[in-house]
Write a protein that holds these residues in place. Sequence first.
Motif, PDB file in Angstrom:
ATOM      1  N   MET A 151      52.298 -16.240  52.716  1.00 18.31           N
ATOM      2  CA  MET A 151      52.464 -15.256  51.649  1.00 18.31           C
ATOM      3  C   MET A 151      52.613 -16.079  50.432  1.00 18.31           C
ATOM      4  SD  MET A 151      54.911 -12.635  52.906  1.00 18.31           S
ATOM      5  CE  MET A 151      54.694 -11.398  51.577  1.00 18.31           C
ATOM      6  N   LEU A 152      51.807 -16.206  49.513  1.00 16.56           N
ATOM      7  CA  LEU A 152      51.858 -16.947  48.228  1.00 16.56           C
ATOM      8  C   LEU A 152      51.688 -16.008  46.870  1.00 16.56           C
ATOM      9  CD1 LEU A 152      51.918 -19.931  46.917  1.00 16.56           C
ATOM     10  CD2 LEU A 152      49.285 -19.741  47.142  1.00 16.56           C
ATOM     11  N   PHE A 153      52.932 -16.239  46.178  1.00 10.00           N
ATOM     12  CA  PHE A 153      52.634 -15.455  44.932  1.00 10.00           C
ATOM     13  C   PHE A 153      52.860 -16.453  43.648  1.00 10.00           C
ATOM     14  CE2 PHE A 153      53.135 -11.047  42.792  1.00 10.00           C
ATOM     15  CZ  PHE A 153      53.363 -11.499  41.402  1.00 10.00           C
ATOM     16  N   VAL A 154      51.701 -16.394  42.869  1.00 11.74           N
ATOM     17  CA  VAL A 154      51.678 -17.442  41.475  1.00 11.74           C
ATOM     18  C   VAL A 154      51.572 -16.797  40.308  1.00 11.74           C
ATOM     19  CG1 VAL A 154      50.310 -19.370  40.516  1.00 11.74           C
ATOM     20  CG2 VAL A 154      50.242 -19.011  43.096  1.00 11.74           C
ATOM     21  N   THR A 155      52.617 -17.119  39.502  1.00 14.56           N
ATOM     22  CA  THR A 155      52.724 -16.615  38.003  1.00 14.56           C
ATOM     23  C   THR A 155      52.547 -17.515  37.274  1.00 14.56           C
ATOM     24  OG1 THR A 155      54.313 -14.768  38.723  1.00 14.56           O
ATOM     25  CG2 THR A 155      54.387 -15.481  36.526  1.00 14.56           C
ATOM     26  N   ILE A 156      51.782 -17.717  36.240  1.00 15.06           N
ATOM     27  CA  ILE A 156      51.422 -18.319  35.129  1.00 15.06           C
ATOM     28  C   ILE A 156      51.691 -17.926  33.999  1.00 15.06           C
ATOM     29  CG2 ILE A 156      49.570 -19.728  34.020  1.00 15.06           C
ATOM     30  CD1 ILE A 156      48.121 -20.113  36.750  1.00 15.06           C
ATOM     31  N   ILE A 157      52.586 -18.242  33.078  1.00 13.72           N
ATOM     32  CA  ILE A 157      53.096 -17.987  31.602  1.00 13.72           C
ATOM     33  C   ILE A 157      52.244 -18.839  30.634  1.00 13.72           C
ATOM     34  CG2 ILE A 157      54.817 -17.391  30.163  1.00 13.72           C
ATOM     35  CD1 ILE A 157      55.370 -15.874  32.600  1.00 13.72           C
ATOM     36  N   LEU A 158      51.352 -17.977  30.120  1.00 14.44           N
ATOM     37  CA  LEU A 158      50.777 -18.345  28.673  1.00 14.44           C
ATOM     38  C   LEU A 158      51.549 -17.996  27.581  1.00 14.44           C
ATOM     39  CD1 LEU A 158      47.220 -16.646  29.370  1.00 14.44           C
ATOM     40  CD2 LEU A 158      48.229 -18.813  30.480  1.00 14.44           C
ATOM     41  N   ASP A 200      73.587 -15.386  33.935  1.00 17.78           N
ATOM     42  CA  ASP A 200      74.748 -14.380  34.159  1.00 17.78           C
ATOM     43  C   ASP A 200      74.851 -13.868  35.432  1.00 17.78           C
ATOM     44  OD1 ASP A 200      76.198 -15.198  31.717  1.00 17.78           O
ATOM     45  OD2 ASP A 200      75.501 -13.388  30.706  1.00 17.78           O
ATOM     46  N   ASP A 201      73.462 -13.244  35.892  1.00 16.04           N
ATOM     47  CA  ASP A 201      73.171 -12.780  37.291  1.00 16.04           C
ATOM     48  C   ASP A 201      72.281 -13.651  37.986  1.00 16.04           C
ATOM     49  OD1 ASP A 201      75.178 -10.430  36.958  1.00 16.04           O
ATOM     50  OD2 ASP A 201      73.975  -9.826  35.358  1.00 16.04           O
ATOM     51  N   PRO A 202      72.007 -13.185  39.237  1.00 22.69           N
ATOM     52  CA  PRO A 202      71.090 -14.119  40.044  1.00 22.69           C
ATOM     53  C   PRO A 202      69.609 -13.549  39.697  1.00 22.69           C
ATOM     54  CG  PRO A 202      72.561 -13.042  41.463  1.00 22.69           C
ATOM     55  CD  PRO A 202      72.915 -12.624  40.082  1.00 22.69           C
ATOM     56  N   PRO A 203      68.774 -14.576  39.084  1.00 23.95           N
ATOM     57  CA  PRO A 203      67.462 -14.190  38.602  1.00 23.95           C
ATOM     58  C   PRO A 203      66.638 -13.920  40.096  1.00 23.95           C
ATOM     59  CG  PRO A 203      67.724 -16.589  38.180  1.00 23.95           C
ATOM     60  CD  PRO A 203      69.206 -16.040  38.799  1.00 23.95           C
ATOM     61  N   ILE A 204      65.303 -13.567  39.858  1.00 25.73           N
ATOM     62  CA  ILE A 204      64.474 -13.293  41.220  1.00 25.73           C
ATOM     63  C   ILE A 204      64.273 -14.562  41.877  1.00 25.73           C
ATOM     64  CG2 ILE A 204      62.316 -13.538  39.771  1.00 25.73           C
ATOM     65  CD1 ILE A 204      62.930 -11.130  42.796  1.00 25.73           C
ATOM     66  N   GLN A 205      63.877 -15.726  41.231  1.00 24.20           N
ATOM     67  CA  GLN A 205      63.879 -16.718  42.127  1.00 24.20           C
ATOM     68  C   GLN A 205      64.978 -17.175  42.978  1.00 24.20           C
ATOM     69  OE1 GLN A 205      63.906 -16.687  38.811  1.00 24.20           O
ATOM     70  NE2 GLN A 205      64.995 -18.686  37.990  1.00 24.20           N
ATOM     71  N   THR A 212      57.633  -6.828  41.087  1.00 23.30           N
ATOM     72  CA  THR A 212      56.254  -6.861  41.623  1.00 23.30           C
ATOM     73  C   THR A 212      56.531  -8.023  42.453  1.00 23.30           C
ATOM     74  OG1 THR A 212      55.098  -6.111  39.708  1.00 23.30           O
ATOM     75  CG2 THR A 212      53.959  -7.409  41.463  1.00 23.30           C
ATOM     76  N   VAL A 213      57.264  -9.177  41.837  1.00 23.18           N
ATOM     77  CA  VAL A 213      57.368 -10.466  42.927  1.00 23.18           C
ATOM     78  C   VAL A 213      58.313  -9.826  44.220  1.00 23.18           C
ATOM     79  CG1 VAL A 213      58.305 -12.755  43.136  1.00 23.18           C
ATOM     80  CG2 VAL A 213      57.234 -11.916  41.104  1.00 23.18           C
ATOM     81  N   ALA A 214      59.399  -9.244  43.964  1.00 21.43           N
ATOM     82  CA  ALA A 214      60.248  -8.866  45.032  1.00 21.43           C
ATOM     83  C   ALA A 214      59.528  -7.882  46.143  1.00 21.43           C
ATOM     84  CB  ALA A 214      61.499  -7.956  44.398  1.00 21.43           C
ATOM     85  N   ASP A 215      58.720  -6.914  45.466  1.00 18.98           N
ATOM     86  CA  ASP A 215      58.053  -5.988  46.187  1.00 18.98           C
ATOM     87  C   ASP A 215      57.260  -6.828  47.200  1.00 18.98           C
ATOM     88  OD1 ASP A 215      57.093  -3.154  47.085  1.00 18.98           O
ATOM     89  OD2 ASP A 215      55.341  -3.989  46.454  1.00 18.98           O
ATOM     90  N   PHE A 216      56.521  -7.851  46.871  1.00 14.17           N
ATOM     91  CA  PHE A 216      55.398  -8.647  47.460  1.00 14.17           C
ATOM     92  C   PHE A 216      56.072  -9.531  48.671  1.00 14.17           C
ATOM     93  CE2 PHE A 216      53.108 -12.679  48.164  1.00 14.17           C
ATOM     94  CZ  PHE A 216      51.869 -12.458  48.487  1.00 14.17           C
ATOM     95  N   PHE A 217      57.160  -9.874  48.310  1.00 13.82           N
ATOM     96  CA  PHE A 217      57.960 -10.469  49.372  1.00 13.82           C
ATOM     97  C   PHE A 217      58.912  -9.794  50.296  1.00 13.82           C
ATOM     98  CE2 PHE A 217      56.858 -14.117  46.676  1.00 13.82           C
ATOM     99  CZ  PHE A 217      56.291 -15.011  47.399  1.00 13.82           C
ATOM    100  N   ALA A 218      58.902  -8.380  50.116  1.00 10.29           N
ATOM    101  CA  ALA A 218      59.674  -7.458  50.749  1.00 10.29           C
ATOM    102  C   ALA A 218      61.258  -7.901  50.706  1.00 10.29           C
ATOM    103  CB  ALA A 218      59.294  -7.005  52.220  1.00 10.29           C
ATOM    104  N   GLY A 251      62.657  -2.419  36.044  1.00 10.26           N
ATOM    105  CA  GLY A 251      61.263  -2.489  36.143  1.00 10.26           C
ATOM    106  C   GLY A 251      60.427  -1.933  37.407  1.00 10.26           C
ATOM    107  N   SER A 252      59.122  -1.457  37.152  1.00  9.90           N
ATOM    108  CA  SER A 252      58.452  -0.868  38.252  1.00  9.90           C
ATOM    109  C   SER A 252      57.240  -1.753  38.524  1.00  9.90           C
ATOM    110  CB  SER A 252      57.770   0.442  37.923  1.00  9.90           C
ATOM    111  OG  SER A 252      56.932   0.622  36.834  1.00  9.90           O
ATOM    112  N   ALA A 253      57.312  -2.024  39.936  1.00  8.98           N
ATOM    113  CA  ALA A 253      56.126  -3.041  40.248  1.00  8.98           C
ATOM    114  C   ALA A 253      54.833  -2.423  40.070  1.00  8.98           C
ATOM    115  CB  ALA A 253      56.547  -3.175  41.630  1.00  8.98           C
ATOM    116  N   PHE A 254      54.016  -3.545  39.675  1.00  6.79           N
ATOM    117  CA  PHE A 254      52.342  -3.279  39.574  1.00  6.79           C
ATOM    118  C   PHE A 254      51.760  -3.903  40.397  1.00  6.79           C
ATOM    119  CE2 PHE A 254      53.802  -6.661  36.382  1.00  6.79           C
ATOM    120  CZ  PHE A 254      53.115  -7.765  36.934  1.00  6.79           C
TER     121      PHE A 254
END
Length: 391
Positions: free
Chosen positions: A1-8, A217-222, A375-381, A388-391
Amino acid sequence: MLFVTIILDGVGIGAQPDADRYGDAGSNTLGHVCAACRPTLPHLAELGLGCIQPLDGIVCPDAPTAHYGRMQEVSAGKDSTTGHWELAGLRLDRPFPTYPDGFPDAVIEAFIDKTGCGGVLGNKPESGTVIIEELGPTHAETGYPIVYTSADSVFQIAAHKDVIPLDRLYELCRIARTEVCVGDHGVGRVIARPFVGPPGDYTRISEERRDYSRTPDDPPIQQVLQENGVRTVAIGKIGDLFADVGFDTITKTKSNQEGVDATLDAIRAYRDAPRPTFVWTNLVDFDQAYGHRNDPDGFAAALEAFDRRLPEILSTLPEEARLVLTADHGNDPTTGSTDHAREYVPVLAYQSSIPASGGGQDLGLRSSFNAHAATVADFFAVPFETGGSAF
């Protein structure tokens, strides 16, 4: 399982309804760059960039190869840290403090007292290249560091390496981060800005810049992914924006092209040794080199350069992987402002099954950047609470 996010970084796509509160009414980074420069972006167009909103010279294909849409920022602020934190599932109800008139006397006095540096120069919002040319000679004479800010929530310290050695500059920044820029003055980032050279030809040393970010202040997704056995990789300035929280591997880069190269290396590393992996890349040139300098031609050229690398990225992705292209804010180089802009950000979400299924779907407008974290959390269950709602 691989998820890649690129921020422009800085590649917004139209002013949000509250843009006027930020002085950004009418901003549209992608819209105005495309109108002014007509960049050739065939691969981004194929993904569906021109389907998000009409863009001069960018077609919307009948069957885009990615899902496409926009996200709206709800956090208070428009800086990189705020945008990335919201993308990671966090929200700021209060903006990070900014200092359009320079830092209060109490902050400067605390900095001088705690660092023992004797005094400072500057203390105003200014371009880094401008302020070192202005104050570099006095800095050499006095030995005082140059302290300045910008429209962002930053406490920046510039020093010539022959006047204040690099280790001492970093120490000044650490003290500022932990003992001065705290509480009500808890800026998003304290930044070390070393430079070299003679007066009239000073050069900032980008690779020795160091960012000291406020800790989330709180745990981020990563961090949540990491705690659940997912390998997390930060490329570019991503690690800096989170004070390195939640990342197993951090790779600093100097340019968009280095960022793409490092991303490809991370994808290949996954292919060689598969394990659940989240790669988060920031490509900063759009914002840093062109948006802040009101250079639409350079901005357009950077978009074209990234577009040319897209086929390489897509062909290297394994079949089960997902790729998201998005942004953290706008930075319209065609306006009179050199600041970030309060804009929607584009979303292009790709996986190999989309072209085979007849094309991508319109994701519409997501009400928060938190949709990315969902979306990232949903991908990795992985369980992760976000608005937010996943896309």
